[in-house]
Design an enzyme around this catalytic site. Structure first.
Site, short mmCIF file in Angstrom:
data_model
loop_
_atom_site.label_atom_id
_atom_site.label_comp_id
_atom_site.label_asym_id
_atom_site.label_seq_id
_atom_site.Cartn_x
_atom_site.Cartn_y
_atom_site.Cartn_z
N ALA A 1 0.02 -67.98 33.55
CA ALA A 1 -0.93 -68.78 32.77
C ALA A 1 -0.39 -69.02 31.37
CB ALA A 1 -2.27 -68.04 32.68
N GLY B 1 4.64 -60.95 32.62
CA GLY B 1 3.64 -60.95 31.55
C GLY B 1 3.11 -59.54 31.31
N MET B 2 2.13 -59.45 30.41
CA MET B 2 1.59 -58.13 30.05
C MET B 2 0.99 -57.42 31.27
SD MET B 2 -1.11 -57.15 27.07
CE MET B 2 -2.37 -58.32 27.55
N LEU B 3 0.11 -58.09 31.95
CA LEU B 3 -0.53 -57.49 33.13
C LEU B 3 0.45 -57.44 34.30
CD1 LEU B 3 -3.03 -56.41 34.60
CD2 LEU B 3 -3.78 -58.77 34.94
N TYR C 1 -8.99 -73.16 26.65
CA TYR C 1 -8.47 -72.10 27.52
C TYR C 1 -9.50 -71.77 28.61
CZ TYR C 1 -7.12 -67.37 29.00
OH TYR C 1 -6.80 -66.26 29.74
N ILE D 1 5.07 -73.13 37.69
CA ILE D 1 3.93 -73.54 38.53
C ILE D 1 3.48 -74.97 38.25
CG2 ILE D 1 3.13 -71.19 38.99
CD1 ILE D 1 0.86 -71.73 36.93
N LYS E 1 -9.04 -72.41 32.64
CA LYS E 1 -9.07 -71.29 33.59
C LYS E 1 -10.20 -71.49 34.61
CE LYS E 1 -6.98 -67.96 33.66
NZ LYS E 1 -5.71 -67.59 34.36
N1 LIG Z 1 -4.69 -61.28 27.96
C1 LIG Z 1 -6.02 -61.27 28.11
O1 LIG Z 1 -6.77 -60.78 27.26
C2 LIG Z 1 -6.64 -61.86 29.36
C3 LIG Z 1 -8.03 -61.85 29.47
C4 LIG Z 1 -8.61 -62.39 30.62
C5 LIG Z 1 -7.82 -62.94 31.61
N2 LIG Z 1 -6.48 -62.96 31.47
C6 LIG Z 1 -5.68 -63.57 32.55
O2 LIG Z 1 -4.87 -62.56 33.14
C7 LIG Z 1 -3.61 -63.12 33.54
C8 LIG Z 1 -2.48 -62.30 32.93
O3 LIG Z 1 -2.64 -62.29 31.51
P1 LIG Z 1 -1.53 -61.70 30.55
O4 LIG Z 1 -2.21 -61.34 29.29
O5 LIG Z 1 -0.69 -60.70 31.28
O6 LIG Z 1 -0.69 -63.03 30.28
P2 LIG Z 1 0.81 -63.20 29.77
O7 LIG Z 1 1.33 -61.93 29.21
O8 LIG Z 1 0.81 -64.42 28.91
O9 LIG Z 1 1.57 -63.49 31.14
C9 LIG Z 1 1.53 -64.72 31.79
C10 LIG Z 1 2.88 -64.98 32.38
O10 LIG Z 1 2.87 -66.29 32.96
C11 LIG Z 1 4.08 -66.93 32.60
N3 LIG Z 1 3.96 -68.39 32.63
C12 LIG Z 1 3.53 -69.23 31.66
N4 LIG Z 1 3.64 -70.50 32.06
C13 LIG Z 1 4.15 -70.47 33.30
C14 LIG Z 1 4.50 -71.48 34.23
N5 LIG Z 1 4.37 -72.77 33.95
N6 LIG Z 1 5.01 -71.10 35.43
C15 LIG Z 1 5.16 -69.79 35.72
N7 LIG Z 1 4.86 -68.79 34.89
C16 LIG Z 1 4.35 -69.13 33.68
C17 LIG Z 1 4.32 -66.44 31.19
O11 LIG Z 1 5.64 -66.69 30.77
P3 LIG Z 1 5.92 -66.93 29.19
O12 LIG Z 1 5.52 -65.66 28.50
O13 LIG Z 1 7.37 -67.23 29.15
O14 LIG Z 1 5.05 -68.08 28.79
C18 LIG Z 1 3.98 -64.96 31.33
O15 LIG Z 1 5.09 -64.21 31.77
C19 LIG Z 1 -3.65 -64.57 33.09
O16 LIG Z 1 -3.96 -65.37 34.19
C20 LIG Z 1 -4.73 -64.64 32.06
O17 LIG Z 1 -5.34 -65.91 31.99
C21 LIG Z 1 -5.87 -62.43 30.37
#
Ligand SMILES: NC(=O)c1ccc[n+]([C@@H]2O[C@H](COP(=O)([O-])OP(=O)(O)OC[C@H]3O[C@@H](n4cnc5c(N)ncnc54)[C@H](OP(=O)(O)O)[C@@H]3O)[C@@H](O)[C@H]2O)c1
Length: 296
Positions: free
Chosen positions: A64, A12-14, A129, A41, A133
């Site tokens: 997520a 994912g992004m992070l 969401y 998961i 979470k």
């Molecule tokens: N982005 C924000 O602004 C933000 C803000 C606050 C907190 N967060 C939290 O920070 C964390 C990282 O965020 P991010 O923006 O990097 O999210 P992201 O880019 O959506 O990365 C999440 C990763 O989890 C994978 N995923 C989804 N469903 C899954 C499953 N069932 N089993 C295993 N992996 C799965 C996704 O795969 P797919 O892409 O194939 O679905 C993706 O690679 C998350 O927990 C998020 O809730 C994010």
């Protein structure tokens, strides 16, 4: 002792930034990244078996369903991944005594205050969401001994779609952009959060920590800054309300995170969001010069 650190959601992004960073900052440890191809998961048995076989010392759980409006339209999926998925990760980690580091969100708060939120304030999510979470947070707190919950917000980074890349893309196609001006937060660079995660792991931190770039703004102000720093400030930006935008999920009007605990306990303050944004734009050659030629 060489530890095994498992990052879930590594693509994912992070996750991508964190993987790169940990490989340098914790180079004495073995860093393993899994994403949905390696482990879904939602599947409790698979999570138990695969995590049990690897026996990591630390599980950094980023996996997520992060599409906020998608979660609103599909509550079942949101809870299956963000809440129950996290339960599976927490249970599997607990059974091999692995520490869990769980990434959570400012959207656990309703944003009705006008002061930054502290870690111990009562969450009151407004959307699916946020609720899913928060349930994930509760599982980590209940099932893992020394869990670490990191709440962050408004993330952007080099990988995946995010607000910055979306604004730049739209600015290449349109002369006028409408951006919401009634939600306040702190835009946060994924690279900076990755560094904070690394520090928190090295200090063995536990409990809840808020982690975000300093200073605050609205999405409208953030959008203007992106355009200005990219030499595209001829694109007009119109402030609109969240109601005008009409997204399925309600967002908190004010979800600024108070990050004083991070400063007090870890000696760490993330830089102002404007500085981080400049770095991000420079690092990816989305610089004034390059984009200026495409700007209007
Ligand atoms: N982005 C924000 O602004 C933000 C803000 C606050 C907190 N967060 C939290 O920070 C964390 C990282 O965020 P991010 O923006 O990097 O999210 P992201 O880019 O959506 O990365 C999440 C990763 O989890 C994978 N995923 C989804 N469903 C899954 C499953 N069932 N089993 C295993 N992996 C799965 C996704 O795969 P797919 O892409 O194939 O679905 C993706 O690679 C998350 O927990 C998020 O809730 C994010």
């Amino acid at each position: 002792m060489k530890r095994i650190i498992l990052v879930m959601g590594a693509k994912g992004m992070l996750g991508r930034d964190l993987m790169n960073l940990l490989q340098t900052s914790l180079s004495n440890d073995e860093i393993i990244g899994w994403d949905i191809e390696e482990i879904d998961i939602q599947k409790e048995g698979d999570v138990a078996t695969k995590v049990g076989k690897l026996r990591p010392h630390i599980v950094v759980h980023l996996a997520a369903y992060t599409n906020v409006d998608g979660c609103e339209l599909d509550e079942e999926k949101a809870f299956a991944i963000n809440a129950e998925g996290t339960k599976h990760v927490a249970l599997a980690s607990a059974s091999c005594r692995a520490k869990v580091v769980y990434l959570s969100t400012d959207y656990v708060f309703d944003g009705n205050k006008r002061e930054p939120y502290l870690e111990n304030e009562s969450p009151q999510p407004l959307n699916v969401y946020g609720r899913s979470k928060l349930k994930g947070e509760q599982y980590v707190q209940d099932l893992v001994k020394d869990g670490l919950i990191i709440r962050t917000q408004w993330l952007y980074g080099r990988h995946g779609n995010n607000f910055v890349t979306s604004i730049l893309q739209q600015a290449r196609e349109k002369r006028v952009l409408s951006i919401v001006n009634d939600q306040i937060g702190s835009p946060t660079y994924a690279m900076d959060v990755a560094e904070a995660i690394s520090v928190l792991i090295q200090f063995g931190a536990q409990g809840i920590f808020h982690v975000a770039n300093s200073d605050l703004c609205t999405w409208y102000t953030f959008g203007q800054a992106i355009l200005k720093l990219s030499g595209m400030d001829k694109v007009r930006v119109i402030p609109i309300s969240s109601k005008d935008l009409g997204r399925p999920a309600v967002r908190p009007p004010y979800s600024v995170l108070n990050c004083q605990k991070l400063k007090k306990e870890m000696g760490l303050t993330l830089r102002p969001w404007t500085e981080a944004l400049k770095d991000f734009l420079n690092a990816h050659r989305l610089t004034i010069g390059r984009l200026g030629s495409q700007g209007r």
